[in-house]
Scaffold this motif. Structure first.
Motif, PDB file in Angstrom:
ATOM      1  N   ILE A  43       9.388   2.658  74.131  1.00 54.33           N
ATOM      2  CA  ILE A  43       9.590   2.629  72.677  1.00 54.33           C
ATOM      3  C   ILE A  43      10.923   1.926  72.423  1.00 54.33           C
ATOM      4  O   ILE A  43      11.978   2.435  72.815  1.00 54.33           O
ATOM      5  CB  ILE A  43       9.591   4.043  72.074  1.00 54.33           C
ATOM      6  N   GLY A  44      10.838   0.743  71.803  1.00 57.04           N
ATOM      7  CA  GLY A  44      12.034  -0.085  71.630  1.00 57.04           C
ATOM      8  C   GLY A  44      12.042  -1.157  72.696  1.00 57.04           C
ATOM      9  O   GLY A  44      12.776  -1.083  73.677  1.00 57.04           O
ATOM     10  N   THR A  45      11.189  -2.164  72.481  1.00 56.11           N
ATOM     11  CA  THR A  45      11.005  -3.212  73.493  1.00 56.11           C
ATOM     12  C   THR A  45      12.027  -4.308  73.229  1.00 56.11           C
ATOM     13  O   THR A  45      11.707  -5.372  72.700  1.00 56.11           O
ATOM     14  CB  THR A  45       9.556  -3.766  73.423  1.00 56.11           C
ATOM     15  N   GLY A  46      13.270  -4.016  73.604  1.00 56.14           N
ATOM     16  CA  GLY A  46      14.364  -4.948  73.361  1.00 56.14           C
ATOM     17  C   GLY A  46      14.889  -5.547  74.655  1.00 56.14           C
ATOM     18  O   GLY A  46      14.176  -5.639  75.662  1.00 56.14           O
ATOM     19  N   THR A  47      16.145  -5.914  74.614  1.00 54.10           N
ATOM     20  CA  THR A  47      16.766  -6.629  75.736  1.00 54.10           C
ATOM     21  C   THR A  47      16.687  -5.827  77.029  1.00 54.10           C
ATOM     22  O   THR A  47      16.201  -6.327  78.059  1.00 54.10           O
ATOM     23  CB  THR A  47      18.246  -6.916  75.403  1.00 54.10           C
ATOM     24  N   ILE A  48      17.162  -4.586  76.991  1.00 49.89           N
ATOM     25  CA  ILE A  48      17.262  -3.856  78.256  1.00 49.89           C
ATOM     26  C   ILE A  48      15.895  -3.313  78.688  1.00 49.89           C
ATOM     27  O   ILE A  48      15.554  -3.341  79.877  1.00 49.89           O
ATOM     28  CB  ILE A  48      18.346  -2.750  78.199  1.00 49.89           C
TER      29      ILE A  48
ATOM     30  N   VAL B 278      11.129  -3.382  82.382  1.00 53.35           N
ATOM     31  CA  VAL B 278       9.696  -3.636  82.642  1.00 53.35           C
ATOM     32  C   VAL B 278       9.548  -4.740  83.681  1.00 53.35           C
ATOM     33  O   VAL B 278       8.810  -4.603  84.663  1.00 53.35           O
ATOM     34  CB  VAL B 278       8.966  -4.005  81.331  1.00 53.35           C
ATOM     35  N   ARG B 279      10.242  -5.838  83.480  1.00 50.42           N
ATOM     36  CA  ARG B 279      10.105  -6.968  84.403  1.00 50.42           C
ATOM     37  C   ARG B 279      10.493  -6.585  85.828  1.00 50.42           C
ATOM     38  O   ARG B 279       9.919  -7.083  86.802  1.00 50.42           O
ATOM     39  CB  ARG B 279      10.948  -8.156  83.918  1.00 50.42           C
ATOM     40  N   GLY B 280      11.458  -5.673  85.947  1.00 51.25           N
ATOM     41  CA  GLY B 280      11.923  -5.285  87.276  1.00 51.25           C
ATOM     42  C   GLY B 280      10.895  -4.536  88.097  1.00 51.25           C
ATOM     43  O   GLY B 280      10.930  -4.580  89.330  1.00 51.25           O
TER      44      GLY B 280
ATOM     45  N   ILE C 158      18.487  -6.014  86.320  1.00 52.53           N
ATOM     46  CA  ILE C 158      17.452  -5.154  86.919  1.00 52.53           C
ATOM     47  C   ILE C 158      16.109  -5.908  86.935  1.00 52.53           C
ATOM     48  O   ILE C 158      15.235  -5.609  87.758  1.00 52.53           O
ATOM     49  CB  ILE C 158      17.327  -3.815  86.153  1.00 52.53           C
ATOM     50  N   ALA C 159      15.955  -6.889  86.045  1.00 52.54           N
ATOM     51  CA  ALA C 159      14.726  -7.695  86.027  1.00 52.54           C
ATOM     52  C   ALA C 159      14.485  -8.356  87.385  1.00 52.54           C
ATOM     53  O   ALA C 159      13.336  -8.604  87.765  1.00 52.54           O
ATOM     54  CB  ALA C 159      14.821  -8.760  84.929  1.00 52.54           C
ATOM     55  N   HIS C 160      15.555  -8.631  88.124  1.00 53.54           N
ATOM     56  CA  HIS C 160      15.442  -9.275  89.439  1.00 53.54           C
ATOM     57  C   HIS C 160      15.738  -8.306  90.576  1.00 53.54           C
ATOM     58  O   HIS C 160      15.640  -8.680  91.752  1.00 53.54           O
ATOM     59  CB  HIS C 160      16.419 -10.451  89.541  1.00 53.54           C
ATOM     60  N   GLY C 161      16.140  -7.080  90.258  1.00 52.16           N
ATOM     61  CA  GLY C 161      16.594  -6.134  91.282  1.00 52.16           C
ATOM     62  C   GLY C 161      18.081  -6.328  91.540  1.00 52.16           C
ATOM     63  O   GLY C 161      18.706  -7.274  91.043  1.00 52.16           O
ATOM     64  N   GLY C 162      18.655  -5.372  92.298  1.00 53.93           N
ATOM     65  CA  GLY C 162      20.067  -5.471  92.648  1.00 53.93           C
ATOM     66  C   GLY C 162      21.004  -4.922  91.590  1.00 53.93           C
ATOM     67  O   GLY C 162      22.210  -5.143  91.660  1.00 53.93           O
ATOM     68  N   SER C 163      20.471  -4.163  90.626  1.00 52.35           N
ATOM     69  CA  SER C 163      21.333  -3.599  89.580  1.00 52.35           C
ATOM     70  C   SER C 163      21.841  -2.221  89.996  1.00 52.35           C
ATOM     71  O   SER C 163      21.079  -1.415  90.528  1.00 52.35           O
ATOM     72  CB  SER C 163      20.539  -3.448  88.277  1.00 52.35           C
ATOM     73  N   PRO C 164      23.113  -1.931  89.729  1.00 48.53           N
ATOM     74  CA  PRO C 164      23.501  -0.521  89.753  1.00 48.53           C
ATOM     75  C   PRO C 164      22.821   0.150  88.559  1.00 48.53           C
ATOM     76  O   PRO C 164      22.656  -0.478  87.510  1.00 48.53           O
ATOM     77  CB  PRO C 164      25.024  -0.554  89.584  1.00 48.53           C
TER      78      PRO C 164
ATOM     79  N   GLY D 277      14.611   2.789  92.945  1.00 49.45           N
ATOM     80  CA  GLY D 277      15.490   2.837  94.118  1.00 49.45           C
ATOM     81  C   GLY D 277      15.180   1.801  95.183  1.00 49.45           C
ATOM     82  O   GLY D 277      16.062   1.422  95.965  1.00 49.45           O
ATOM     83  N   HIS D 278      13.942   1.321  95.208  1.00 50.29           N
ATOM     84  CA  HIS D 278      13.591   0.373  96.278  1.00 50.29           C
ATOM     85  C   HIS D 278      14.319  -0.957  96.150  1.00 50.29           C
ATOM     86  O   HIS D 278      14.527  -1.641  97.149  1.00 50.29           O
ATOM     87  CB  HIS D 278      12.069   0.159  96.333  1.00 50.29           C
ATOM     88  N   SER D 279      14.701  -1.323  94.916  1.00 48.69           N
ATOM     89  CA  SER D 279      15.344  -2.639  94.788  1.00 48.69           C
ATOM     90  C   SER D 279      16.635  -2.607  93.958  1.00 48.69           C
ATOM     91  O   SER D 279      17.176  -3.650  93.613  1.00 48.69           O
ATOM     92  CB  SER D 279      14.355  -3.651  94.172  1.00 48.69           C
ATOM     93  N   ASN D 280      17.091  -1.403  93.653  1.00 49.75           N
ATOM     94  CA  ASN D 280      18.343  -1.244  92.908  1.00 49.75           C
ATOM     95  C   ASN D 280      19.122  -0.082  93.517  1.00 49.75           C
ATOM     96  O   ASN D 280      18.598   0.637  94.369  1.00 49.75           O
ATOM     97  CB  ASN D 280      18.057  -0.940  91.422  1.00 49.75           C
TER      98      ASN D 280
END
Ligand SMILES: NC(=O)C1=CN([C@@H]2O[C@H](COP(=O)(O)OP(=O)(O)OC[C@H]3O[C@@H](n4cnc5c(N)ncnc54)[C@H](OP(=O)(O)O)[C@@H]3O)[C@@H](O)[C@H]2O)C=CC1
Ligand SMILES: O=C(O)[C@@H]1CCC=N1
Length: 251
Positions: free
Chosen positions: A6-11, A16-18, A116-122, A137-140
């Motif tokens: 709910i709230g399909t904005g920037t973050i 979702v993409r991640g 986070i869209a590409h992984g590697g985000s804290p 957790g698998h990619s961030n």
């Protein structure tokens, strides 16, 4: 898992993409219309629905609105007791989210970053969440906070990101104007700043102090610019700004 937004904005879009390739079914709210339509066009497992339609179709609901609009939006929506809710929003405590989404359970507050869209985000999380570990957790790197106070301190500290980016942009523009190649200037500075910080294992202590020590050739370029910035009050201003973020009225 059936995941709603709910709230399909920037973050929320980046979230979702991640994880869109991980076999979940996503239902995203029709605001923002362009962002929701872009996700649905790009991925077969993303559907657009009304806010209530998102809730009705989901096991886990992410809240990606801006915090100031959320109470007014959520009060008109009906959650189920078997649902878990994750808030991406700044400005509402876990208790406030829990009240707004009852009888669903407020699983966690989560602060990711757009990459986070590409992984590697804290990912800052409060409280510790098996759900967030499993989903991301698998990619961030999910960093669970022991209490709300710690979460709020980290929330303030993460604001360092955009002033650092602004400094890189200023230096990149400065370099590009002199060399006539702005793209090469930006590539170089991205590599310079980003590459070194994660080259050592993340659990190694004292990496930043060691790097500063290595960049301390007497009268060297790094030493001189660092001193200049200190004399200009940049580091004092940084601490004052962080303190200010933690004052309730921002004064
Ligand atoms: N940007 C970032 O990097 C991060 C942001 N956050 C936090 O996440 C929250 C959202 O930030 P951000 O994604 O940047 O903001 P955006 O403005 O990009 O996203 C907010 C979204 O909420 C939608 N919205 C507004 N009203 C409603 C409504 N009534 N029903 C459903 N959706 C609605 C907006 O749609 P419309 O465009 O149509 O108004 C928009 O798509 C903030 O609290 C922010 O602090 C957290 C981590 C990182
Ligand atoms: O700084 C903020 O207000 C939020 C959290 C991370 C990005 N935006």
């Amino acid at each position: 898992m059936r995941i709603g937004i709910i709230g399909t904005g920037t973050i929320a879009s980046a979230v979702v993409r991640g994880i869109v390739a991980d076999g979940h079914e996503f239902t995203v709210s029709e605001r923002n219309a362009d962002t929701a339509a872009a996700l649905a066009a790009a991925f077969d497992n993303v559907t657009v629905a009304s806010n209530q339609g998102v809730i009705d179709a989901s096991d886990v609901v992410f809240l990606g609105m801006r915090g100031n609009v959320a109470p007014g939006v959520l009060k008109d929506l009906t959650f189920r007791a078997d649902q878990r809710v994750v808030s991406l929003m700044v400005g509402l405590s876990l208790e406030e989210i829990a009240d707004l989404v009852a009888p669903a359970s407020a699983d966690a507050l989560m602060i990711p970053f757009t990459f986070i869209a590409h992984g590697g985000s804290p990912i800052l999380a409060f409280p510790e969440s098996a759900l967030l570990d499993a989903l991301f957790g698998h990619s961030n790197t999910v960093i669970a906070m022991p209490d709300a106070a710690a979460f709020n301190h980290y929330l303030a500290a993460q604001a360092l990101l955009s002033p650092v980016l602004k400094e890189i942009q200023v230096a990149s523009d400065w370099l590009g104007a002199r060399t006539g190649d702005p793209a090469a200037a930006e590539t170089f500075l991205r590599l310079l700043i980003g590459g070194g910080l994660t080259a050592d294992p993340l659990d190694m202590p004292g990496v930043i102090a060691r790097m500063i020590g290595e960049l301390s050739t007497p009268s060297g370029y790094n030493a001189r610019l660092r001193e200049h910035m200190g004399e200009a009050g940049v580091y004092d201003a940084l601490i004052a700004g962080l303190d200010r973020l933690e004052r309730p009225d921002g004064s």
